[in-house]
Design an enzyme around this catalytic site. Structure first.
Site: not given
Ligand code: UDP
Length: 487
Positions: A20, A124, A146, A358, A360, A375, A379-380, A399
């Protein structure tokens, strides 16, 4: 009487969680160049982590009209971990944060030194009280969700699902769902957002998400981190109920494109709440093109040791090199490194790389990465679509269950292993995506191109963003003096 306040002042308030905060910071990065005052409100806990692990403060100091504020999320400092504490936060935000937020909005609503009074809140949409406070204090409010448009729309249709007797449900999870317009024909019970699995309609989390979504109709407008070419038909459905809708995503790419154009992109522009381990980039450099499966379950998912081992065996037996993010707080029931079978340790040394967090976006853009076991966090999902990496989806909660259905059945850019996680399935699905990539690459490449063009000059997300900025400006011109509405 109207006040003259040509320069807008926007308060941005994300729900205190990685995904978020990340996407709302990207939105802030897009609003800053539009010459408006931005106050970005983080939770105290997340703000400390953001300052510790990123260059966000230096990055935003480029914009003199931007400033951070922080507020408690109501949880004790050692009470922040994973999905469980997120549910707890719904309560503490309401009981502890709400009155403090109201005080802050009141203080920002009076001109301070050079800063004009607040003219708009972008909050939000999952934070339950923000619309109440904004209405009471007579400040225009724009709701930002988001999540994907498809999941927002499914949440929005919950009253219809209940009326049609499709919710609550028990038993066969493959029964088709018919009451979400635009999704007839491919949506099953198991694909509904996970909160719909609640056996009782009075389940607290289910009710919170349901009412937050219905409340969106009280906001002036809705922002979604999506784009027209990805979710056009569903965005049209939403517009039939909420006509003022701005689809401005994928936000990470949108802000990156704009910053590049202004030569402002920093190599550290991530907004991580964990310390990024960059050693994996070196490891990726040593791997052949498109050979590695990247594995990450985001910032909130927690798995038991048994599940962890099923994934581990599946990855090792697939024979595919893997880069796996295992957060320090993501495994329950024992230490990750305790009593790991020798064959897993050996195979991991040979063709694996494990990190705690990481970079990502960079990982997905690396030429060695050929697939993403994810998962299905929104965002992923967007980051994977943008970089053209096919997905193996293992949705965890919220979601993610519906996102993964769209990935596999609508966009056809991956496979969905929802509700299973045995080693055989992991092995089979990882192989399917990595070894038969060509079958998916047509739609993967097509969608990646569309994601790039919507944030380029003339693209739909660009023009939606311009419209949003124009509307924020007009709110600044027309916003009335602060006087709380009589209840
Ligand atoms: N992310 C990252 N490094 C990691 C794992 C996740 O930078 O090792 C970032 C990823 O790029 C994304 C966010 O964390 O922007 C995770 O958001 P997402 O909506 O995918 O999942 P949530 O964490 O909300 O379940």
């Amino acid at each position: 009487m109207e006040r003259e306040a040509a320069v807008p002042h926007v308060l941005i308030f994300p729900f205190p969680a990685q995904g978020h905060m990340n996407s709302m910071l990207k939105l802030a990065e897009l609003l800053c160049p539009a010459d408006m005052y931005i106050t970005f409100l983080n939770s105290d806990h997340n703000h400390q982590r953001l300052l510790r692990f990123t260059d966000a403060e230096a990055r935003f100091s480029h914009w003199p009209k931007f400033r951070f504020e922080s507020i408690t999320d109501g949880l004790p400092d050692d009470g922040h971990c994973s999905a469980e504490s997120t549910f707890e936060m719904f309560n503490t935000l309401e009981s502890i944060t709400r009155p403090l937020f109201r005080d802050l909005v009141i203080s920002l609503s009076h001109p301070q030194q050079e800063i004009p009074p607040l003219s708009c809140i972008i909050a939000d949409g999952i934070i339950p009280f923000v619309i109440d406070v904004a209405e009471e204090l007579n400040i225009p409010i724009i709701s930002f969700r988001t999540i994907s448009a498809c999941s927002f729309w499914a949440y929005f249709c919950i009253p219809k699902l209940i009326a049609a007797g499709e919710l609550p449900f028990q038993g066969d999870m493959d029964v088709p769902i018919k009451s979400v317009p635009g999704m007839e024909g491919f949506l099953r019970r198991r694909d509904l957002p996970s909160f719909c699995r609640a056996e009782e309609l009075n389940d607290h989390v289910f009710q919170t998400v349901l009412s937050a979504t219905q409340e969106t109709t009280r906001a002036s407008a809705l922002i979604l981190n999506s784009f027209e070419d990805l979710e056009g038909p569903i965005l049209s459905e939403i517009r039939s109920r909420l006509p003022k809708l701005y689809a401005i995503g994928p936000l990470h790419a949108h802000s990156k494109t704009r910053l590049l154009e202004q030569s402002l992109l920093s190599s550290l522009s991530a907004n991580s709440l964990w310390e990024v381990d960059r050693s994996c980039m070196k490891w990726l450099d040593s791997q052949p093109p498109k050979s590695v499966v990247y594995v990450s379950f985001g910032s909130l998912a927690v798995v038991g040791r048994e599940t962890l081992l099923e994934f581990w065996y599946g990855l090792v037996r697939s024979g595919i090199p893997f880069l796996w993010v295992v957060r320090s707080d993501s495994v329950t029931g024992g230490n990750v490194n305790e009593e790991i079978p020798g064959e897993l340790v050996e195979a991991t040394t040979e063709r694996g790389c494990l990190v705690g967090w990481a970079p990502q976006e960079e990982v997905l853009a690396h030429p060695a990465v050929g697939g993403f076991l994810t998962h299905s966090g929104w965002n992923s999902t967007l980051e994977s679509i943008y970089t053209g990496v096919p997905m193996i989806c293992w949705p965890y909660f919220a979601d993610q269950q519906i996102n993964s259905r769209f990935v596999s059945e609508v966009w056809r850019v991956g496979v969905d292993m929802k509700d299973t996680c045995d080693r055989g399935t992991v092995e089979k699905m990882v192989k399917e995506v990595m070894e038969r990539r060509e079958e998916l690459m047509g739609s993967v490449d097509r969608l990646a191109k569309l994601a790039r063009s919507c944030v380029s000059q003339g693209g739909s997300s660009r023009s939606n963003m311009d419209r949003l900025i124009k509307d924020i400006r007009s709110m600044a011109r027309s916003s009335p003096k602060l006087h709380p509405k009589k209840k």
